[in-house]
Design an enzyme around this catalytic site. Structure first.
Site, PDB file in Angstrom:
ATOM      1  N   HIS A 129       0.867  -1.180   0.000  1.00  0.00           N
ATOM      2  CA  HIS A 129       0.000   0.000   0.000  1.00  0.00           C
ATOM      3  C   HIS A 129       0.906   1.232   0.000  1.00  0.00           C
ATOM      4  CE1 HIS A 129      -2.816   2.928   1.851  1.00  0.00           C
ATOM      5  NE2 HIS A 129      -3.788   2.122   1.458  1.00  0.00           N
ATOM      6  N   ASP A 206       2.791  -4.695   7.863  1.00  0.00           N
ATOM      7  CA  ASP A 206       1.607  -3.857   7.716  1.00  0.00           C
ATOM      8  C   ASP A 206       0.404  -4.751   7.993  1.00  0.00           C
ATOM      9  OD1 ASP A 206      -0.672  -2.654   6.762  1.00  0.00           O
ATOM     10  OD2 ASP A 206       0.253  -1.867   4.940  1.00  0.00           O
ATOM     11  N   GLN A 209      -4.811  -5.117   7.063  1.00  0.00           N
ATOM     12  CA  GLN A 209      -5.854  -6.049   6.613  1.00  0.00           C
ATOM     13  C   GLN A 209      -5.842  -7.370   7.372  1.00  0.00           C
ATOM     14  OE1 GLN A 209      -8.210  -5.082   4.760  1.00  0.00           O
ATOM     15  NE2 GLN A 209      -7.354  -3.210   3.878  1.00  0.00           N
ATOM     16  N   LYS A 232     -10.499  -0.391  10.657  1.00  0.00           N
ATOM     17  CA  LYS A 232     -10.718  -1.553   9.803  1.00  0.00           C
ATOM     18  C   LYS A 232     -11.105  -2.774  10.620  1.00  0.00           C
ATOM     19  CE  LYS A 232      -7.290   0.051   6.443  1.00  0.00           C
ATOM     20  NZ  LYS A 232      -8.001   0.421   5.229  1.00  0.00           N
ATOM     21  N   CYS A 370      -4.748   2.629  -3.583  1.00  0.00           N
ATOM     22  CA  CYS A 370      -3.440   3.017  -3.023  1.00  0.00           C
ATOM     23  C   CYS A 370      -2.390   1.951  -3.307  1.00  0.00           C
ATOM     24  CB  CYS A 370      -3.526   3.298  -1.519  1.00  0.00           C
ATOM     25  SG  CYS A 370      -4.600   4.668  -1.131  1.00  0.00           S
TER      26      CYS A 370
HETATM   27  N1  PMP Z   1      -1.989  -0.803   4.473  1.00  0.00           N
HETATM   28  C1  PMP Z   1      -2.968  -1.516   3.928  1.00  0.00           C
HETATM   29  C2  PMP Z   1      -2.688  -2.906   3.462  1.00  0.00           C
HETATM   30  C3  PMP Z   1      -4.256  -0.962   3.835  1.00  0.00           C
HETATM   31  O1  PMP Z   1      -5.239  -1.676   3.301  1.00  0.00           O
HETATM   32  C4  PMP Z   1      -4.477   0.348   4.306  1.00  0.00           C
HETATM   33  C5  PMP Z   1      -5.843   1.000   4.208  1.00  0.00           C
HETATM   34  N2  PMP Z   1      -6.425   0.885   2.950  1.00  0.00           N
HETATM   35  C6  PMP Z   1      -3.419   1.039   4.883  1.00  0.00           C
HETATM   36  C7  PMP Z   1      -2.191   0.435   4.953  1.00  0.00           C
HETATM   37  C8  PMP Z   1      -3.564   2.430   5.426  1.00  0.00           C
HETATM   38  O2  PMP Z   1      -4.393   2.435   6.530  1.00  0.00           O
HETATM   39  P1  PMP Z   1      -4.842   3.816   7.201  1.00  0.00           P
HETATM   40  O3  PMP Z   1      -5.362   4.657   6.071  1.00  0.00           O
HETATM   41  O4  PMP Z   1      -5.896   3.412   8.160  1.00  0.00           O
HETATM   42  O5  PMP Z   1      -3.652   4.408   7.840  1.00  0.00           O
END
Ligand code: PMP
Length: 412
Positions: A129, A206, A209, A232, A370
């Site tokens: 991401h 990370d 998910q 999430k 993203c």
């Molecule tokens: N890493 C992953 C794999 C994600 O899916 C996301 C959110 N789409 C993020 C990081 C970023 O999370 P946040 O916007 O809550 O900081």
């Protein structure tokens, strides 16, 4: 007889805890399949937030009055709850942050700023991401460090055969996602951490998910850093955490300066608290942390193994049914995967498809998620993504399939 954990849960009854699921969108009943972006919030968590604001609200750590002590206690209890949930050795290993993005920035700026030197290497993967790419790009540019990437195979898994060539002693940190937010791929965290440690690199996972979708235990995974977002996993937005192994956390200087993180301040110099408070400058997201602990209670009550099993059942049902549709290209591995299905249909651009589904009350997500480098790797501008959580049903998936079938006719 083997009885799967998920068979003991009344999943349909749990829907009653989520008032928003009764919402209508464009005159149709809402079907919410955008859980990888954020999940919906259960009443018990909302109730705890309300109680907090009605009976406890005060600033933490510095007030010598009853409400402040109550708020501080609840806030620190929430930290312990997160530590237990992640299997951390103790609460001092948990830093509250705004979420995954802020957690990773903390590591890149504070840890990276101290330990990464010119020509050192940060190893990432092609499926990261943007929040696990851009902070490292900023660091690399500032310090003159180098970035390397583990490629992704056509089936959506990492090309692990390339690891020996990539994971060399110049690598100071290997950062990778636990579950891909576009492909659903579940990476073998423990194995990757062991390989990174063998060359002296630290590891950052990370967990955006994975934290709310499966059992996650820091001792089993063996990572040095684990970042996740509360929103999430049924908690409010604006709260998340960074887990870091105590020894590692101790070695990191502060990154944000301000109140709460100091022991004493002189005009020209200050002394800082120990972790985790050293990393929490200013008034923290107190209600958010308490909401996160309530969300954890809620999820633990269901059971993460059961949630994972139920997610998997919904996902394999969705994948099977989606294969029936003409001109359908599905992304991600065929075997075990997270509750995420990315797809492209010949009939329409992902944005048009997503808008079409929205008109029928189905919340999908269309775009690059993203994951621009990953989209480029697969030669698509973006995908449409359906992502599930425990309150979704097979009937909702059937309805999505009907709508996608209608879209094929509509756009051709
Ligand atoms: N890493 C992953 C794999 C994600 O899916 C996301 C959110 N789409 C993020 C990081 C970023 O999370 P946040 O916007 O809550 O900081």
């Amino acid at each position: 007889m083997h009885r799967p954990a998920s068979a003991t849960v009344d999943w349909k009854a749990l829907r009653e805890d989520f008032p928003i699921l009764r919402e209508r969108v464009h005159g149709r009943p809402l079907i919410y399949f955008d859980n990888a972006a954020t999940t919906q919030k259960p009443r018990p968590m909302l109730e705890i937030l309300r109680q907090y604001y009605e009976h406890t609200n005060a600033n933490v750590h510095r007030g010598l009055h009853e409400l402040s002590s109550r708020a501080t206690e609840a806030y620190e209890r929430a930290r312990q709850r997160v530590a237990d949930y992640l299997g951390a050795a103790n609460a001092e290993e948990i830093v509250f942050t705004r979420g995954t993005t802020e957690s990773i920035n903390l590591v890149a700026q504070a840890w990276g700023g101290k330990f990464v030197r010119a020509d050192d290497v940060i190893l990432l993967t092609e499926m990261e991401h943007h929040s696990n790419l851009v902070p490292w790009q900023l660091l690399a540019e500032r310090i003159g460090a180098r970035l390397r990437f583990v490629p992704v195979k056509d089936d959506g898994t990492l090309e692990l055969e390339r690891l020996p060539a990539l994971l060399t002693p110049e690598v100071k940190l290997f950062g990778f996602t636990h579950v891909s937010n576009s492909l659903g791929t579940i990476n073998p965290v423990r194995e990757l951490c062991e390989k990174a440690h063998a060359v002296g690199a630290l590891t950052l996972v990370d967990g955006a998910q994975s934290a709310g979708h499966m059992p996650v235990d820091m001792q089993e995974l063996g990572c040095d850093f684990y970042a996740f977002s509360g929103h999430k996993m049924c908690a409010p937005t604006g709260i998340g955490a960074l887990y870091a192994h105590a020894e590692v956390l101790d070695s990191i200087p502060p990154w944000h300066g301000g109140g709460e993180m100091i022991v004493s301040v002189m005009l020209e110099k200050s002394a800082f608290k120990k972790p985790p408070h050293r990393f929490e400058a200013g008034t923290p997201k107190i209600a958010g942390a308490i909401g996160l602990a309530a969300a954890i209670d809620y999820l633990e009550n269901i059971g993460r193994a059961a949630i994972f099993e139920h997610d998997a059942e919904l996902t394999s049902y969705a994948v099977e049914r989606m294969r029936e549709l003409p001109g359908m290209r599905l992304f991600g591995p065929r075997g075990e995967r997270g509750a995420i299905v990315g797809f492209v249909m010949n009939a329409a651009h992902p944005h048009d498809l997503t808008t079409f589904a929205d008109q029928q009350g189905v919340a999908l997500r269309g775009g690059h998620h993203c994951n621009q480098p990953l989209m480029r790797r697969f030669g698509v501008p973006g995908t449409t993504r359906a992502s599930f959580y425990f309150y979704n049903t097979k009937e909702e998936i059937d309805r999505m399939i009907d709508i996608l079938g209608d879209a094929v006719r509509f756009f051709s």
